[in-house]
Design an enzyme around this catalytic site. Structure first.
Site, PDB file in Angstrom:
ATOM      1  N   GLY A  12       2.922 -17.273 -90.592  1.00 54.26           N
ATOM      2  CA  GLY A  12       3.146 -17.673 -91.977  1.00 54.26           C
ATOM      3  C   GLY A  12       4.507 -17.191 -92.440  1.00 54.26           C
ATOM      4  N   GLY A  14       7.036 -17.415 -96.117  1.00 54.38           N
ATOM      5  CA  GLY A  14       7.318 -17.920 -97.461  1.00 54.38           C
ATOM      6  C   GLY A  14       8.541 -17.230 -98.022  1.00 54.38           C
ATOM      7  N   TYR A  16       8.592 -14.965-100.050  1.00 54.85           N
ATOM      8  CA  TYR A  16       8.270 -13.580-100.402  1.00 54.85           C
ATOM      9  C   TYR A  16       8.010 -12.708 -99.180  1.00 54.85           C
ATOM     10  CZ  TYR A  16       5.090  -9.932-102.245  1.00 54.85           C
ATOM     11  OH  TYR A  16       4.453  -8.750-102.527  1.00 54.85           O
ATOM     12  N   GLY A  17       7.367 -13.279 -98.151  1.00 53.41           N
ATOM     13  CA  GLY A  17       7.015 -12.463 -96.993  1.00 53.41           C
ATOM     14  C   GLY A  17       6.923 -13.260 -95.712  1.00 53.41           C
ATOM     15  N   VAL A  19       4.581 -13.378 -92.098  1.00 49.71           N
ATOM     16  CA  VAL A  19       3.309 -12.909 -91.560  1.00 49.71           C
ATOM     17  C   VAL A  19       3.288 -13.127 -90.046  1.00 49.71           C
ATOM     18  CG1 VAL A  19       0.799 -13.078 -91.713  1.00 49.71           C
ATOM     19  CG2 VAL A  19       2.193 -13.530 -93.747  1.00 49.71           C
ATOM     20  N   LYS A  34       2.129  -8.105 -92.165  1.00 45.00           N
ATOM     21  CA  LYS A  34       2.940  -8.808 -93.157  1.00 45.00           C
ATOM     22  C   LYS A  34       4.169  -7.965 -93.471  1.00 45.00           C
ATOM     23  CE  LYS A  34       2.810 -11.287 -97.552  1.00 45.00           C
ATOM     24  NZ  LYS A  34       1.957 -11.847 -98.624  1.00 45.00           N
ATOM     25  N   ASP A 129      -4.563 -18.109-106.254  1.00 41.16           N
ATOM     26  CA  ASP A 129      -3.964 -18.996-105.245  1.00 41.16           C
ATOM     27  C   ASP A 129      -5.060 -19.567-104.347  1.00 41.16           C
ATOM     28  OD1 ASP A 129      -1.799 -20.305-104.070  1.00 41.16           O
ATOM     29  OD2 ASP A 129      -1.407 -18.695-102.641  1.00 41.16           O
TER      30      ASP A 129
END
Length: 251
Positions: A12, A14, A16-17, A19, A34, A129
């Site tokens: 993952g 994004g 922001y982070g 993963v 993460k 979310d």
């Protein structure tokens, strides 16, 4: 990474982070790690948000949600480690595996999800979310992941708050609660559309396109705030059970 975790792949990414799926070289088990995106680590606000997410995960104790194991930082980079849930997310199942859910199956998914939302809300945690990529299915059991946007209301004693602050707190809580309920409605609608043959060229509202039991329509309209919004999980549960009973009678 931290000498203990071997990166297997990125699962993952994004704004922001990032993963990672990692192998814990000590336990020989797979873990999810993460990382706060490197570009964010010099921003105090972003670091605080990352720490808030960790604090929130620390309060979770549910077999259908990630378990926090540890946090660490290396050379100014911030990480935390949580359990790996080896399931398929609903988005992949619907789009790649072409899995469909009939009305009763969709309601049963909502029933499981509502139980998880109820657990969070009793802890004053609001997911914010709830989407099909954040829901995993494993052996017909549902798991909830990704708490990056979640909020936890730290409730002060009413005596410590002014009447204005108390009212703002209550309004914020109600808004977050309603957002989770609305998201539940969106997920239910998404699942119901998996069995809809999209041959109609003219886009119609779901109330006309989908042939649903009147109890399911009522449930959806309240979740989506077309009719009076729900004020509690208990209210939703009552109408959900009515819709399930109606479907059982039909079949």
């Amino acid at each position: 990474m931290h000498e203990r975790y071997k990166v297997l792949k990125v699962i993952g990414s994004g704004s922001y982070g990032i993963v990672y799926l990692c192998k814990d070289l000590k336990s020989q088990e797979n873990r999810v790690v993460k990382q706060l995106r490197p570009s964010k680590r010099r921003h105090r606000k972003e670091v605080e948000l990352f720490k808030s997410e960790i604090a929130l995960l620390h309060t979770l104790n549910h077999k259908k949600m990630p378990k926090l194991y540890e946090t660490f930082s290396t050379d100014g980079y911030f990480f935390y480690v949580m359990s790996f849930i080896n399931g398929d997310n609903l988005e992949d199942l619907i789009f790649y595996s072409k899995k469909t859910f009939n009305e009763q199956e969709s309601l049963l998914i909502l029933h499981q999800l509502l139980g998880l939302v109820d657990y969070l809300h009793t802890k004053n945690i609001y997911h914010q979310d709830l989407r099909i990529p954040n829901i995993l299915l494993k052996n017909n059991e549902l798991f909830l992941i990704d708490f990056g946007l979640s909020q936890q209301q730290i409730l002060s004693a009413p005596s410590q708050l002014s009447s204005g602050s108390l009212q703002n707190n209550q309004e914020d809580t109600q808004e977050m609660k309603q957002q989770d309920y609305y998201d539940l409605g969106e997920i239910l609608l998404y699942l119901l559309y998996t069995t809809y043959p999209s041959k109609n060229k003219k886009a119609l509202p779901w109330t006309e396109e989908l042939s649903l039991m009147k109890e399911t329509v009522y449930l959806l309209k309240r979740l989506l705030q077309i009719k009076e919004p729900y004020s509690s999980v208990r209210e939703i549960s009552t109408d959900l059970h009515a819709a399930l009973r109606a479907n059982e009678r039909e079949h």
